[in-house]
Design an enzyme around this catalytic site. Structure first.
Site, PDB file in Angstrom:
ATOM      1  CG  HIS A 196     -10.868  49.077 -23.641  1.00  0.00           C
ATOM      2  ND1 HIS A 196     -12.482  49.437 -24.284  1.00  0.00           N
ATOM      3  CD2 HIS A 196     -10.480  50.173 -23.963  1.00  0.00           C
ATOM      4  CE1 HIS A 196     -12.496  50.944 -24.887  1.00  0.00           C
ATOM      5  NE2 HIS A 196     -11.187  51.624 -24.498  1.00  0.00           N
ATOM      6  CB  CYS A 207     -18.002  50.142 -22.162  1.00  0.00           C
ATOM      7  SG  CYS A 207     -19.329  49.315 -22.524  1.00  0.00           S
TER       8      CYS A 207
HETATM    9  C1  CIR Z   1     -14.970  53.173 -29.365  1.00  0.00           C
HETATM   10  O1  CIR Z   1     -14.699  52.139 -29.536  1.00  0.00           O
HETATM   11  O2  CIR Z   1     -14.813  53.864 -28.431  1.00  0.00           O
HETATM   12  C2  CIR Z   1     -16.760  52.692 -28.796  1.00  0.00           C
HETATM   13  N1  CIR Z   1     -17.537  52.237 -30.010  1.00  0.00           N
HETATM   14  C3  CIR Z   1     -16.501  51.991 -28.058  1.00  0.00           C
HETATM   15  C4  CIR Z   1     -16.487  51.722 -26.151  1.00  0.00           C
HETATM   16  C5  CIR Z   1     -16.614  50.385 -25.414  1.00  0.00           C
HETATM   17  N2  CIR Z   1     -15.761  50.932 -24.395  1.00  0.00           N
HETATM   18  C6  CIR Z   1     -15.334  50.337 -23.639  1.00  0.00           C
HETATM   19  O3  CIR Z   1     -15.681  48.550 -23.158  1.00  0.00           O
HETATM   20  N3  CIR Z   1     -15.074  49.819 -21.941  1.00  0.00           N
END
Ligand code: CIR
Length: 426
Positions: free
Chosen positions: A335, A420
């Protein structure tokens, strides 16, 4: 934790003085049981008192009805404790339903046991009809008292024990942050740019508790979005909604496995009250982790998760509110906010190897560690960073900011970062 010694990052204390009790399972069990106890005891007293008064205040009515309603009350107490554990105290409507269910079942089962000695087979149709009709006669006061007490008293007792506000109350003057408890299958979360290594679930739970405690201690009231136990990545709530003042944009997660996460988030956002809710819709995709707000500029990562249509929709939604959406190519990290975030003064900080075009930002300050790219602005002078980026934290502290650090190693194994795990409502 709140020491403002200039220059040195401050680890979040564990447990924090304002430790987030909502994440403390023994305490939520105690709150569920105490809430049920207060509701059923109150309803029992009201019922016995009601019969005492209607009997012309004869003393033996207390013993007679006190004895009769003891077993229904005990059964209702056990049932309501279970309902509370399942979340009945979160808002008045489920609390009312839980109270009604516990009251009806308590009255039916209790009465059935009590009359089984005289009525013989309690499954005989005339006895069953008698029992059900009792819900509208001698058991009515008991059932109604439990239902009403459950709706009015249950959530209050629960909140008082737990020490924080549950969803269902409006956002007040305080800062609110949405969080979501880790799923039981957290270790199966999506991975895109890193290899899978084992996740310690116990430690992840503890780190999540501490993360929430750190927010609480800094004046952010954490509100839990209903758990999504089967959605591995649901703890990364940032990806499901982006806040722009009173505008909440429900996202359209780019990973198929994460699409179901938005329903719980939308419910929670709706229950906060006072927010305008908009949505990114298919074929548009957009993850909240790709959205970085710097004043009225909104940088949006064009990543594997966020597509051109998602960015276009966000631009249309935000234009009337005076925001400029700047799309940022994002090929080297999951991201945008894996790569860059911003200080309260608007300086964009980041991990240069992840940034395709640093020149896109007005001011870009590279950090010495990958995990140092992510920070959360807690106030005008305080930021939250990962404990796994001590040199970056020291660098930011040296710029005159208070830096609170939290250990989120288990979430970093799943490509998560400090941003997140929560959505700050602002
Ligand atoms: C994913 O791949 O969607 C999750 N394992 C990690 C998401 C992390 N989100 C973020 O940094 N906003």
């Amino acid at each position: 934790m709140t020491s403002s010694d200039a220059g040195a990052p401050v680890p979040a204390q564990h447990p924090s003085p304002n430790r987030r009790p909502g994440a403390d399972r023994p305490r939520s069990t105690a709150a569920s049981v105490l809430s049920a106890l207060s509701v059923v005891f109150g309803a029992y007293l009201v019922t016995v008192l009601g019969y005492f008064i209607s009997s012309g205040q004869q003393a033996q009515a207390i013993a007679q009805f006190g004895g009769f309603f003891a077993l229904p009350a005990l059964i209702a107490f056990v049932l309501l404790s279970v309902f509370n554990l399942l979340g009945a105290t979160r808002a008045w409507l489920p609390a009312l339903a839980g109270g009604l269910g516990a009251g009806v079942l308590g009255a039916l089962l209790g009465s059935a046991v009590l009359i089984s000695g005289t009525a013989g087979n309690v499954f005989a149709s005339d006895v069953v009809i008698y029992l059900f009709s009792s819900l509208f006669s001698f058991n009515l006061l008991f059932v109604l008292s439990i239902a009403v007490a459950s709706a009015l008293l249950g959530p209050r007792v629960y909140d008082a024990v737990i020490g924080f506000r549950t969803i269902g109350r409006r956002v007040g003057e305080r800062h609110v942050a949405l969080v979501r408890i880790p799923a039981s299958n957290l270790a199966d979360g999506e991975l895109t740019h890193i290899d899978r290594i084992p996740v310690n679930i116990e430690l992840a739970d503890q780190q999540w508790d501490n993360y929430c405690a750190a927010l609480d201690a800094e004046g952010w009231e954490t509100i839990e979005v209903p758990a999504a136990p089967e959605m591995a990545d649901s703890v990364f709530i940032e990806d499901t909604v982006v806040m722009f003042g009173e505008l909440a944009v429900i996202t359209s997660p780019g990973a198929e496995s994460r699409r179901g996460e938005i329903d719980g988030t939308e419910q929670a956002v709706r229950e906060l009250g006072g927010l305008v809710i908009e949505r990114i819709t298919a074929p548009g995709t957009l993850d909240g982790g790709d959205v970085l707000k710097v004043g009225k500029t909104v940088y949006v990562g064009r990543s594997l998760r966020t597509n051109a249509e998602g960015i276009r929709q966000l631009r249309v939604l935000l234009a009337p509110h005076g925001y400029t959406v700047v799309a940022v190519p994002m090929t080297k990290a999951l991201h945008l906010k894996t790569a860059v975030t911003a200080l309260p003064d608007g300086t964009v900080i980041g991990w240069a190897p992840f940034v395709d075009n640093p020149e896109i930002f007005d001011r870009f300050l590279p950090m010495p560690e990958e995990a140092g790219a992510a920070l959360i602005v807690l106030s005008a002078d305080t930021v939250l960073m990962s404990a796994s980026a001590p040199r970056s934290a020291a660098l930011i502290a040296d710029l005159g900011y208070r830096v609170v650090t939290v250990d989120i190693s288990e979430f970093e194994k799943l490509e998560g970062c400090v941003t997140c795990l929560s959505v700050r409502v602002r």
